[in-house]
Design an enzyme around this catalytic site. Structure first.
Site, short mmCIF file in Angstrom:
data_model
loop_
_atom_site.label_atom_id
_atom_site.label_comp_id
_atom_site.label_asym_id
_atom_site.label_seq_id
_atom_site.Cartn_x
_atom_site.Cartn_y
_atom_site.Cartn_z
N ASN A 101 33.11 6.97 -47.41
CA ASN A 101 32.23 7.53 -48.45
C ASN A 101 32.79 7.36 -49.87
O ASN A 101 32.37 8.04 -50.80
CB ASN A 101 31.94 9.01 -48.17
CG ASN A 101 30.47 9.34 -48.39
OD1 ASN A 101 29.61 8.47 -48.20
ND2 ASN A 101 30.17 10.56 -48.77
N SER A 122 29.89 17.58 -43.07
CA SER A 122 30.20 19.01 -43.13
C SER A 122 31.43 19.14 -44.00
O SER A 122 32.19 18.18 -44.16
CB SER A 122 30.46 19.59 -41.73
OG SER A 122 31.71 19.17 -41.23
N GLU A 150 25.40 18.72 -46.19
CA GLU A 150 26.69 19.27 -45.72
C GLU A 150 26.37 20.46 -44.84
O GLU A 150 25.91 21.50 -45.32
CB GLU A 150 27.55 19.71 -46.91
CG GLU A 150 27.89 18.61 -47.89
CD GLU A 150 29.09 17.78 -47.46
OE1 GLU A 150 29.71 18.07 -46.42
OE2 GLU A 150 29.41 16.82 -48.19
#
Ligand code: 0X9
Ligand code: ZN
Length: 451
Positions: free
Chosen positions: A268, A322, A396
């Site tokens: 990411n 998350s 998330e």
């Protein structure tokens, strides 16, 4: 002869025992602390520790006057805490042994499995009671694909590429072949965020259940493509060796330069849109290492190829991570907003309100850089900036990162008891969001986004 065979068996068993012990106790004595940065110098110091001392920040937000949670390696902890204090940073110890926290989560999960007695009895429901391994996920997908009515071609199962360790990145399409609009969902970009792949599996199971029950209104409009595990190498490593692993398993030139022992790229941070402009590292040992160049990783390129090569129109891309309970949209690379941020915000509100109605779970909404921190190279920014997909979100999942929330301390180690409630509410939230796309389709964006 017999004696030497026995000796060999005993030595091997010892090696195996020591190996397992070392792996299972990697986080023994790791401290989890909470610090409060009050100045820019404090922020810099935290980033310095992240890059050089194995400090692993768990909190999304890194900004002045906001608590930050992080884990400190056992050997470095005293030195780091001393330096924090010398610079006037308050440090509060939340757990003095990360291993015990992992154990606590595992124990709750084990009791849950015993209570529900569904252990590995049935592959079709095993995803509800445990965080499946890669191979189990592949079996699960095959089973789900078999489960849908074959003649009506409601599902297809295929791989969009493979990883450094040669694992296939499996993708399932669910929807009427005649459906013209497309949605892309991925999970498991970050290895340790186990609740993410489990939520994708939950949604796959429910969507195929709807097909079998003839409830196909959404699926006659959309084909939904779900990639339940984008980073299988990292995930398997987190499952078996290091529970807190985040990156993929790139060797980072180890064979050419054995001095560079640090493995893994943060996927990411690797996507090529304003790459490396903010919140990413050039250090292969950092948890946010952006890779040797943009789009260097097979997982990154597989996703990009899939988005670009198909002649599909993508209405939305959702990527599940998350933790923290945030429903966020681009940009992440900088603080300014996309032109259409009001529409993005409105749809996120619809999704998160639908989600909240299930169990009362609250999500915060906003742009990634404003709500969390500036960081470039995310799949979300690429999907909007390069892939030209209009509705792009990073979700998330639970737990919340609010210290007052009773489950916040589980962080990435959310026990398996949460698989079902998180799956349920997220599925309802996503459906609410998708329905809102049907009622307000922007023709302008449809013509823009074609490859
Ligand atoms: O930092 C991340 O990659 C994401 N948070 S996580 O804790 N799951 O690692 C947030 C990504 C938000 N999007 C961008 N920064 N583009
Ligand atoms: Zn993540």
């Amino acid at each position: 002869m017999m004696q030497s065979v026995w000796r060999l068996i005993i030595i091997n068993s010892w090696i195996l025992f020591l190996y397992c012990y070392a792996n299972n106790h990697f986080y023994k004595g790791y401290e989890v602390v909470r610090v409060l940065p009050k100045t820019n110098e404090h922020l810099q110091l935290i980033r310095h520790f992240e890059d050089n001392y194995g400090v692993d920040r768990w909190s999304e937000v890194l900004t002045i006057n906001r608590d930050v949670k992080m884990s400190l390696p056992r050997k470095q902890a005293p030195k780091i805490k001393k330096l924090f204090k010398q610079h006037g940073i308050d440090v509060k110890i939340l757990h003095n042994d990360l291993e015990k926290l992992i154990q606590k989560s595992d124990d709750i999960s084990k009791q849950h499995k015993i209570r529900t007695k569904r252990l590995t009895v049935n592959i079709a429901s095993s995803h509800l009671t445990g965080y499946l391994r890669y191979q189990e996920i592949v079996e699960f997908l095959k089973e789900q694909h078999r489960r849908s009515p074959p003649l009506r071609n409601f599902t297809s199962l295929f791989s969009i590429g493979s990883t450094h360790e040669n694992r296939s990145i499996w993708t399932i399409r669910i929807g009427k072949p005649s459906a013209r609009r497309n949605i892309l969902i991925d999970c498991g970009i970050h290895a340790r965020e186990f609740i993410s792949p489990s939520t994708c599996l939950y949604m796959i199971d429910k969507l195929i259940g709807e097909v079998n029950n003839g409830r196909v209104s959404l699926l006659s409009v959309f084909n939904i493509y779900i990639i339940p595990l984008l980073n299988p190498d990292g995930y398997e490593y987190a499952q078996t060796e290091r529970r807190m692993w985040r990156k993929n398993r790139a060797l980072n030139g180890y064979y050419h330069n054995p001095d560079s022992k640090c493995i893994g790229v943060d996927l990411n941070r690797n996507f090529g849109y304003h790459w490396m402009e903010n919140g990413a590292s050039t250090n292969p040992c950092s948890e946010t290492y952006a890779g040797p160049h943009q789009d260097s990783e097979p997982e990154t390129r597989s996703l990009q190829r899939f988005i670009k090569q198909s002649s599909r129109h993508w209405d939305a891309y959702l990527t599940f991570h998350s933790y923290g309970q945030y429903w966020i949209y681009p940009w992440g690379f900088a603080l300014h907003m996309p032109d259409d941020y009001i529409e993005l915000n409105n749809k996120a509100t619809i999704g998160s309100e639908a989600l909240k109605r299930v169990n009362g779970t609250l999500y915060k909404i906003g742009s990634a850089a404003n709500l969390l921190y500036e960081s470039a190279g995310g799949s979300d920014d690429w999907a909007k900036g390069v892939g030209q997909i209009k509705y792009v979100y990073t979700v998330e999942l639970r737990p919340s990162d609010d210290m007052n929330d009773e489950h916040a301390h589980f962080a990435f180690m959310l026990p398996e008891t949460f698989i079902e409630p998180v799956g349920q509410e997220t599925y309802v939230g996503v459906k609410g969001f998708l329905r809102s796309l049907i009622t307000s389709r922007s023709q302008k964006s449809l013509s823009k986004n074609k490859y």
